[in-house]
Motif scaffolding. Structure first.
Motif, PDB file in Angstrom:
ATOM      1  N   VAL A 152       0.856  -1.181   0.000  1.00 33.11           N
ATOM      2  CA  VAL A 152       0.000   0.000   0.000  1.00 33.11           C
ATOM      3  C   VAL A 152       0.894   1.233   0.000  1.00 33.11           C
ATOM      4  O   VAL A 152       1.761   1.383   0.867  1.00 33.11           O
ATOM      5  N   VAL A 197      -1.511  -1.243  -4.068  1.00 31.16           N
ATOM      6  CA  VAL A 197      -2.652  -0.353  -3.869  1.00 31.16           C
ATOM      7  C   VAL A 197      -2.111   1.069  -3.749  1.00 31.16           C
ATOM      8  O   VAL A 197      -1.379   1.385  -2.812  1.00 31.16           O
ATOM      9  N   PHE A 205      -4.060  -1.719  -8.129  1.00 33.11           N
ATOM     10  CA  PHE A 205      -5.386  -1.153  -7.902  1.00 33.11           C
ATOM     11  C   PHE A 205      -5.267   0.360  -8.031  1.00 33.11           C
ATOM     12  O   PHE A 205      -4.703   1.024  -7.173  1.00 33.11           O
ATOM     13  N   ARG A 265      -9.497   8.017  -6.539  1.00 32.10           N
ATOM     14  CA  ARG A 265      -9.066   7.170  -5.406  1.00 32.10           C
ATOM     15  C   ARG A 265     -10.135   7.286  -4.333  1.00 32.10           C
ATOM     16  O   ARG A 265     -11.098   8.046  -4.445  1.00 32.10           O
ATOM     17  N   MET A 271     -10.197  -5.652  -4.806  1.00 32.56           N
ATOM     18  CA  MET A 271      -9.111  -4.897  -5.423  1.00 32.56           C
ATOM     19  C   MET A 271      -8.401  -5.730  -6.486  1.00 32.56           C
ATOM     20  O   MET A 271      -8.088  -5.229  -7.575  1.00 32.56           O
TER      21      MET A 271
END
Length: 426
Positions: free
Chosen positions: A5, A71, A94, A290, A311
């Motif tokens: 992430v 992500v 994603f 987002r 995702m």
């Protein structure tokens, strides 16, 4: 599966918190990384140092750590094309491409797309110089809605109640108040109604609704004062009835996804539509590429489905095989604890003691924190997102503010009326 992430705010903390609960991470030795992360995220992810602007370094990290999904939390790396670079390296992402992320990166891009696709939105003009913008004010009657065309961290919108106020705001925008974001400006007609946020997931073809929310942009109670990145939010936004959700999907979301695909720039990721609920039905205010912040926090508190599954389906083009995601019927509310001076020059370094804020099931997502000599301190404008769940909006509000009151943050402040619209409706 190993997941990375990117980001270090409250939105990314909420995403990490939910992803850490995924079977894809919690079982079979999956690892969750966050870059750069924050002190709160360290509880559920391994923090690493990566510069999202260095696409090669991010790709190399992914290769070295067998990352199965990246992500991208904030908008800037998306507009910078990081998703394209990672996909070119065969890494699942994603988040939309650079071309599709212009939905957020340029107000004029989105307005022009609305024109092509027949999507209901406010009338507008696009101008590239101060003199052009001055002359364009005669196109509309006050109040004027003035928007810096590019990314301005959620602060590039001014609603001017007079021509004098509008001229001052235009001078600020073209004068560099929002950096390069204000080099071009969109001037819109004012839309009367109530605002709400609608979220959808898409892989470029299939689209699934992903919840509703309402946030509070103004810094002061009663929705007064300058715009901020958001002082709080709650979900669901019950003002968005099932009928309005269906209308939003048919008139706004589906046409957007179809038009982007037709243009050769298919969109993959989350679509965040800011809506105005007018007498003529929902109209698009703007898109974000987002999850919203702090809307993401309340969505993650209600989400019952496995976030990683959805995702990955967006990233792999398999969303058609997924059912609609499951959300709890309860209401979630988040209250932003900001540093004094925000949204101007926030006071950094203030000590924070979370106490027993999470004792009754609340969750404190870190948005702008750091540790110094073992002490948690403020390190940004929006510092904490204190989030709780209740059977209805009033119960969630009461729980959220009980948790807020358990936090010792002398140099911080909050709005005490988050959720007031829904609470007033009873």
């Amino acid at each position: 599966m190993n997941i990375l992430v990117l980001g270090g705010g409250g939105r990314e903390h909420a995403l990490c918190w939910k992803l850490a609960q995924s079977d894809r991470v919690a079982k079979n030795g999956g690892r969750l990384f966050a870059a750069p992360g924050n002190p709160g995220m360290a509880e559920c992810a391994e923090l690493v140092t990566l510069d999202a602007k260095d696409h090669g370094a991010v790709a190399s990290f992914c290769a070295a750590h067998a990352i199965g999904l990246v992500v991208i939390g904030p908008e800037a790396p998306l507009v910078d094309g990081l998703a394209d670079s990672l996909r070119a390296a065969d890494i699942a992402v994603f988040g939309p491409s650079k071309a599709a992320a212009q939905l957020e990166g340029s107000k004029n891009f989105t307005k022009a797309l609305c024109d092509r696709a027949g999507i209901p939105t406010a009338g507008y003009v696009h101008r590239t110089s101060l003199e052009q913008a001055r002359q364009a004010l005669t196109t509309f009657a006050p109040p004027f809605v003035l928007k810096a065309d590019g990314l301005a961290a959620g602060k590039g919108v001014v609603i001017a109640d007079s021509e004098e106020h509008a001229l001052e705001a235009l001078e600020d925008m073209f004068g560099g108040a929002f950096g390069d974001a204000g080099a071009e400006v969109v001037i819109e007609e004012f839309m009367a109604g109530e605002e709400a946020s609608f979220f959808a997931l898409t892989d470029g073809e299939t689209v699934l609704p992903f919840g509703t929310a309402q946030d509070h942009k103004r810094v002061g109670e009663g929705d007064t004062g300058p715009n901020t990145g958001g002082m709080g939010a709650y979900s669901p936004a019950r003002v968005l009835t099932d009928e309005l959700v269906a209308e939003t999907m048919e008139r706004i979301i589906f046409p957007t996804v179809r038009q982007l695909a037709k243009d050769g720039t298919p969109y993959s990721g989350v679509l965040y539509a800011g809506l105005m609920l007018t007498d003529d039905g929902p109209k698009l205010v703007e898109y974000n590429a987002r999850f919203g912040d702090p809307e993401c926090q309340v969505l993650m508190m209600r989400l019952q489905s496995d976030l990683a599954d959805y995702m990955l389906a967006c990233a792999s083009g398999t969303l058609a095989a997924m059912p609609e995601p499951d959300f709890a019927d309860d209401t979630a509310m988040t209250v932003v604890m900001a540093a004094k001076g925000y949204p101007g020059t926030p006071e950094k370094g203030g000590a924070i003691d979370l106490g027993d804020a999470e004792a009754d099931g609340a969750k404190v997502f870190h948005a702008g924190t750091a540790t110094r000599d073992g002490q948690l301190v403020a390190n940004g404008g929006r510092v904490l997102n204190v989030t709780a769940v209740g059977a209805d909006t009033k119960a969630a509000q009461d729980a959220a503010y009980r948790a807020v009151d358990a936090v010792d943050f002398p140099s911080g402040f909050v709005r005490r009326d988050i959720g007031w619209r829904e609470v007033s409706r009873g």
